[in-house]
Design a protein around this motif. Structure first.
Motif, PDB file in Angstrom:
ATOM      1  N   VAL A 183      73.199 -60.544  43.193  1.00 15.86           N
ATOM      2  CA  VAL A 183      74.450 -61.148  43.597  1.00 15.86           C
ATOM      3  C   VAL A 183      74.508 -62.538  42.983  1.00 15.86           C
ATOM      4  O   VAL A 183      73.660 -63.388  43.251  1.00 15.86           O
ATOM      5  CB  VAL A 183      74.559 -61.220  45.128  1.00 15.86           C
ATOM      6  CG1 VAL A 183      75.797 -62.007  45.524  1.00 15.86           C
ATOM      7  CG2 VAL A 183      74.602 -59.809  45.699  1.00 15.86           C
ATOM      8  N   ALA A 184      75.522 -62.762  42.126  1.00 16.77           N
ATOM      9  CA  ALA A 184      75.616 -64.056  41.456  1.00 16.77           C
ATOM     10  C   ALA A 184      76.429 -65.031  42.292  1.00 16.77           C
ATOM     11  O   ALA A 184      76.211 -66.225  42.269  1.00 16.77           O
ATOM     12  CB  ALA A 184      76.226 -63.888  40.077  1.00 16.77           C
ATOM     13  N   ALA A 185      77.388 -64.508  43.040  1.00 16.15           N
ATOM     14  CA  ALA A 185      78.215 -65.355  43.897  1.00 16.15           C
ATOM     15  C   ALA A 185      78.947 -64.441  44.857  1.00 16.15           C
ATOM     16  O   ALA A 185      79.151 -63.273  44.575  1.00 16.15           O
ATOM     17  CB  ALA A 185      79.222 -66.129  43.070  1.00 16.15           C
ATOM     18  N   SER A 186      79.321 -64.989  46.007  1.00 16.51           N
ATOM     19  CA  SER A 186      80.147 -64.186  46.900  1.00 16.51           C
ATOM     20  C   SER A 186      81.030 -65.104  47.707  1.00 16.51           C
ATOM     21  O   SER A 186      80.726 -66.278  47.880  1.00 16.51           O
ATOM     22  CB  SER A 186      79.270 -63.348  47.822  1.00 16.51           C
ATOM     23  OG  SER A 186      78.568 -64.190  48.697  1.00 16.51           O
ATOM     24  N   GLY A 187      82.127 -64.569  48.169  1.00 18.68           N
ATOM     25  CA  GLY A 187      83.028 -65.379  48.973  1.00 18.68           C
ATOM     26  C   GLY A 187      84.430 -64.831  48.901  1.00 18.68           C
ATOM     27  O   GLY A 187      84.658 -63.749  48.353  1.00 18.68           O
ATOM     28  N   THR A 188      85.374 -65.576  49.458  1.00 18.24           N
ATOM     29  CA  THR A 188      86.767 -65.163  49.357  1.00 18.24           C
ATOM     30  C   THR A 188      87.205 -65.421  47.923  1.00 18.24           C
ATOM     31  O   THR A 188      86.556 -66.150  47.185  1.00 18.24           O
ATOM     32  CB  THR A 188      87.646 -65.997  50.302  1.00 18.24           C
ATOM     33  OG1 THR A 188      87.509 -67.362  49.926  1.00 18.24           O
ATOM     34  CG2 THR A 188      87.213 -65.829  51.742  1.00 18.24           C
ATOM     35  N   THR A 189      88.332 -64.820  47.535  1.00 18.40           N
ATOM     36  CA  THR A 189      88.822 -65.022  46.174  1.00 18.40           C
ATOM     37  C   THR A 189      89.055 -66.508  45.906  1.00 18.40           C
ATOM     38  O   THR A 189      88.707 -67.002  44.834  1.00 18.40           O
ATOM     39  CB  THR A 189      90.135 -64.244  45.955  1.00 18.40           C
ATOM     40  OG1 THR A 189      90.888 -64.301  47.148  1.00 18.40           O
ATOM     41  CG2 THR A 189      89.845 -62.826  45.604  1.00 18.40           C
ATOM     42  N   ASP A 190      89.640 -67.192  46.887  1.00 17.50           N
ATOM     43  CA  ASP A 190      89.933 -68.611  46.671  1.00 17.50           C
ATOM     44  C   ASP A 190      88.663 -69.415  46.457  1.00 17.50           C
ATOM     45  O   ASP A 190      88.590 -70.258  45.564  1.00 17.50           O
ATOM     46  CB  ASP A 190      90.705 -69.185  47.865  1.00 17.50           C
ATOM     47  CG  ASP A 190      92.115 -68.621  47.921  1.00 17.50           C
ATOM     48  OD1 ASP A 190      92.565 -68.106  46.862  1.00 17.50           O
ATOM     49  OD2 ASP A 190      92.752 -68.681  48.986  1.00 17.50           O
ATOM     50  N   ALA A 191      87.663 -69.117  47.291  1.00 14.51           N
ATOM     51  CA  ALA A 191      86.412 -69.863  47.185  1.00 14.51           C
ATOM     52  C   ALA A 191      85.785 -69.670  45.813  1.00 14.51           C
ATOM     53  O   ALA A 191      85.319 -70.628  45.187  1.00 14.51           O
ATOM     54  CB  ALA A 191      85.448 -69.415  48.269  1.00 14.51           C
ATOM     55  N   LEU A 192      85.837 -68.413  45.327  1.00 14.89           N
ATOM     56  CA  LEU A 192      85.232 -68.140  44.021  1.00 14.89           C
ATOM     57  C   LEU A 192      85.971 -68.837  42.903  1.00 14.89           C
ATOM     58  O   LEU A 192      85.380 -69.368  41.981  1.00 14.89           O
ATOM     59  CB  LEU A 192      85.244 -66.637  43.749  1.00 14.89           C
ATOM     60  CG  LEU A 192      84.017 -65.888  44.194  1.00 14.89           C
ATOM     61  CD1 LEU A 192      84.206 -64.420  43.915  1.00 14.89           C
ATOM     62  CD2 LEU A 192      82.796 -66.409  43.447  1.00 14.89           C
ATOM     63  N   LYS A 193      87.298 -68.825  43.037  1.00 20.05           N
ATOM     64  CA  LYS A 193      88.100 -69.459  41.995  1.00 20.05           C
ATOM     65  C   LYS A 193      87.832 -70.943  41.931  1.00 20.05           C
ATOM     66  O   LYS A 193      87.735 -71.513  40.852  1.00 20.05           O
ATOM     67  CB  LYS A 193      89.577 -69.222  42.271  1.00 20.05           C
ATOM     68  CG  LYS A 193      90.055 -67.932  41.721  1.00 20.05           C
ATOM     69  CD  LYS A 193      91.529 -67.910  41.907  1.00 20.05           C
ATOM     70  CE  LYS A 193      92.196 -66.896  41.052  1.00 20.05           C
ATOM     71  NZ  LYS A 193      93.590 -66.769  41.533  1.00 20.05           N
ATOM     72  N   SER A 194      87.723 -71.566  43.097  1.00 17.90           N
ATOM     73  CA  SER A 194      87.494 -73.001  43.064  1.00 17.90           C
ATOM     74  C   SER A 194      86.123 -73.287  42.456  1.00 17.90           C
ATOM     75  O   SER A 194      85.904 -74.313  41.844  1.00 17.90           O
ATOM     76  CB  SER A 194      87.635 -73.615  44.450  1.00 17.90           C
ATOM     77  OG  SER A 194      86.606 -73.131  45.272  1.00 17.90           O
ATOM     78  N   GLN A 195      85.220 -72.295  42.606  1.00 20.32           N
ATOM     79  CA  GLN A 195      83.897 -72.480  42.024  1.00 20.32           C
ATOM     80  C   GLN A 195      83.948 -72.508  40.483  1.00 20.32           C
ATOM     81  O   GLN A 195      83.174 -73.195  39.847  1.00 20.32           O
ATOM     82  CB  GLN A 195      83.001 -71.311  42.473  1.00 20.32           C
ATOM     83  CG  GLN A 195      81.581 -71.731  42.777  1.00 20.32           C
ATOM     84  CD  GLN A 195      80.816 -70.565  43.369  1.00 20.32           C
ATOM     85  OE1 GLN A 195      81.362 -69.779  44.145  1.00 20.32           O
ATOM     86  NE2 GLN A 195      79.557 -70.458  43.007  1.00 20.32           N
ATOM     87  N   VAL A 196      84.867 -71.726  39.907  1.00 26.03           N
ATOM     88  CA  VAL A 196      84.981 -71.770  38.454  1.00 26.03           C
ATOM     89  C   VAL A 196      86.037 -72.749  37.999  1.00 26.03           C
ATOM     90  O   VAL A 196      86.205 -72.972  36.807  1.00 26.03           O
ATOM     91  CB  VAL A 196      85.339 -70.403  37.829  1.00 26.03           C
ATOM     92  CG1 VAL A 196      84.103 -69.708  37.352  1.00 26.03           C
ATOM     93  CG2 VAL A 196      86.169 -69.577  38.736  1.00 26.03           C
ATOM     94  N   GLY A 197      86.798 -73.286  38.936  1.00 20.46           N
ATOM     95  CA  GLY A 197      87.703 -74.356  38.539  1.00 20.46           C
ATOM     96  C   GLY A 197      89.150 -73.951  38.404  1.00 20.46           C
ATOM     97  O   GLY A 197      89.990 -74.781  38.094  1.00 20.46           O
TER      98      GLY A 197
END
Lengths: 309, 261
Positions: free
Chosen positions: A211-225
């Motif tokens: 698992v490289a990352a997990s979370g809600t879509t918004d959380a993941l998006k903010s992680q990539v910017g």
């Protein structure tokens, strides 16, 4: 949690496919397993649906253990695999009735259920034709209908839209959204960030069996910017002035500066106005949405090393 | 509307098998090419042997009376070979995953194919016997003889169909399943099906005397046309029961191995 997987390991020979995957899916939600080819998505789905046993780790679906209580698990789930699983020489209706019988509905109930599903998936006109005459989109719809015969609590969809044209893809997305509104839990795999974004409440990014990352879509998006504006300048001196102006970090290309954006026209206007007022000439502007590649790049260039094979 | 159903148990196991049998029979019926070929080929072979080669083959009887049991067994080979292909088709398509993710004993899929194979063979054998009688085949069997012959052939068909199902499970593709089942089509030629084995070179004679098809053919021939059977009936029965046990175990074991990853 209707799906509870902990510490899944699986190897085929010396090839490690899963290396400690944990998944938790809440009932009534859509969960996306996102990853590139060979990430371990299909292997995970096969373990969750009792088709394959984990080397290590355990899975409970609706409280039942997938290894020790496989039959009970099979009674509450359904699987739509990557390749369409239909009998070409049976009609659409015969395919559905067969599954109904195998799910131990009585004959009249199996027939009623088939009729309901044919209506719902707009296949009534074709129901008496053999499946070999169906178009690709019709086959996918029938394939999804096959998984709904038993009214499962958890539906597993392995890359449900891979290879579909855009309009069939939208139809499939609508069908999936319909299911969610009726309270069914959905676990799907996809290679497309957009698909996960459109459908899923939670995403788990899987790469190289981890698992490289997990979370809600918004959380993941903010992680990539999120969205980004790429500004191209003629000379490096201009880039330096723009860096000062927007306080943005330089990228790999010395003549390009990426600025985080919300993707709105307003923001674009403000950026261009600021540049004009400061007298910095910009050659080219392009807007950039994060792709799955960006997500992986940003996650794999940090401290994660790919699994050794 | 919610429908609840109970899974598992003997009653469901029977109903699952019946559902899968119904499916396989429907698929066989619609696979017209294969069905027609499995009847036409043995008929062609029979005409070829009776009208073309038969005149030159001395069996001490009317050649047609000699060759019909062999044609029946050849026919069975064709019927079983297509079983290997339909099993391979299920195993290599997404169908097997769909079936295995249902709360059923997934080996019912093999049962379905085998029973359909028996049904196909029943049909083709009946047609072949009918045609043989039209061509001058004159059995002198009593009702008991017919029943015994049918029983032995049934065992033989079952054994061959399970063997074919096993080959279908290990085949990597439908094409390789058809290649693997070639042996079943070939064995009758190395038996007493078409010529008496004592006309063969000594090593072939040994092969043909000690393979399962010769005693089955000799027994069926004896029952239908009154040639002496001796103890070949028991040898044929032993071969069929042994073959059936082995091929059933083989198919079931391969199926479990292939589907438990």
């Amino acid at each position: 949690m209707i799906v509870e997987a902990t510490g899944l390991h699986k190897a085929f020979g010396s090839t490690k496919v899963l290396d400690g995957v944990d998944l938790h899916v809440a009932e009534g939600t859509v969960f996306a397993l996102l990853g590139p080819n060979g990430a371990g998505k299909t292997t995970t789905i096969r373990i969750l649906t009792t088709l394959s046993r984990p080397d290590l780790g355990s899975v409970r679906i609706a409280g039942y253990d997938v290894v020790r209580e496989a039959t009970k698990v099979r009674g509450v789930i359904s699987l739509t695999g990557q390749s369409v699983a239909l009998d070409d020489q049976q009609t659409g209706r015969e395919n559905l009735v067969m599954i109904g019988r195998l799910m131990h509905l009585g004959r009249p109930a199996a027939r009623r259920r088939a009729t309901d599903l044919l209506e719902r998936f707009d296949l009534v006109d074709a129901m008496k034709r053999r499946v070999k005459t169906y178009s690709g989109g019709m086959r996918r719809r029938l394939d999804l209908a096959m998984s709904l015969v038993s009214q499962p609590r958890v539906i597993f969809l392995d890359e449900p839209t891979t290879g579909l044209d855009p309009s069939s893809r939208t139809t499939m997305w609508d069908a999936i959204k319909d299911l969610v509104s009726s309270g069914t839990t959905i676990v799907l795999t996809t290679q497309y960030l957009e698909e996960a974004d459109r459908l899923a409440d939670r995403i788990v990014l899987i790469n190289g069996g981890k698992v490289a990352a997990s979370g809600t879509t918004d959380a993941l998006k903010s992680q990539v910017g999120g969205d980004r504006l790429d500004l191209r300048f003629a000379v490096e001196a201009d880039v330096a002035r723009a860096v000062a102006l927007f306080d943005a970090p330089r990228g790999t290309d010395p003549l390009v500066l990426g600025i985080p954006s919300d993707g709105s026209a307003d923001h674009l206007h403000r950026v261009l106005d600021d540049l004009r007022i400061a007298g910095v000439p910009v050659v080219k502007v392009s807007s950039h949405r994060p792709t799955l590649d960006d997500v992986f790049l940003s996650l794999t260039t940090t401290d994660r090393t790919p699994v050794q094979v | 509307m919610t429908t609840t159903a109970v899974h598992g148990g003997a009653r469901n196991a029977v109903s699952d098998s019946l559902t899968m049998i119904g499916r396989s029979i429907r698929l066989s019926r619609r696979n017209v090419d294969t069905l027609v070929m499995s009847i036409v080929l043995p008929l062609l072979m029979m005409s070829l042997f009776v009208y073309v080669f038969g005149g030159a083959i001395n069996t001490g009887t009317q050649y047609i009376n000699y060759v019909v049991p062999g044609i029946i067994l050849l026919c069975t080979g064709y019927g079983a070979a297509s079983t290997a292909m339909s099993v391979a088709d299920d195993m290599t398509s997404g169908m097997i995953d769909r079936l295995r993710s249902l709360p059923i004993r997934s080996s019912a899929v093999l049962t379905g194919h085998v029973v359909a194979s028996v049904a196909r063979n029943l049909l083709s054998t009946t047609v072949v016997i009918g045609a043989a009688i039209a061509m001058g085949f004159r059995p002198n069997a009593t009702v008991t003889d017919w029943v015994l012959a049918a029983g032995l052939l049934l065992l033989y068909v079952l054994a061959l169909s399970w063997l074919a199902a096993g080959l279908g499970v290990i085949a990597k593709s439908v094409e390789s399943a058809s290649t693997l089942s070639f042996l079943m089509l070939f064995l009758p030629y190395l038996s007493s099906a078409f010529v008496p084995t004592n006309t063969m070179p000594s090593f072939l004679h040994a092969v043909s005397e000690n393979q399962p098809i010769t005693p089955v053919i000799e027994t069926v021939r004896g029952l239908l046309t009154g040639t002496p059977i001796g103890n070949t009936g028991w040898i044929a029965l032993a071969w069929c029961v042994g073959l059936l046990t082995c091929s059933f175990t083989f198919a079931a074991w391969l199926f479990r191995r292939r589907t438990h990853g």
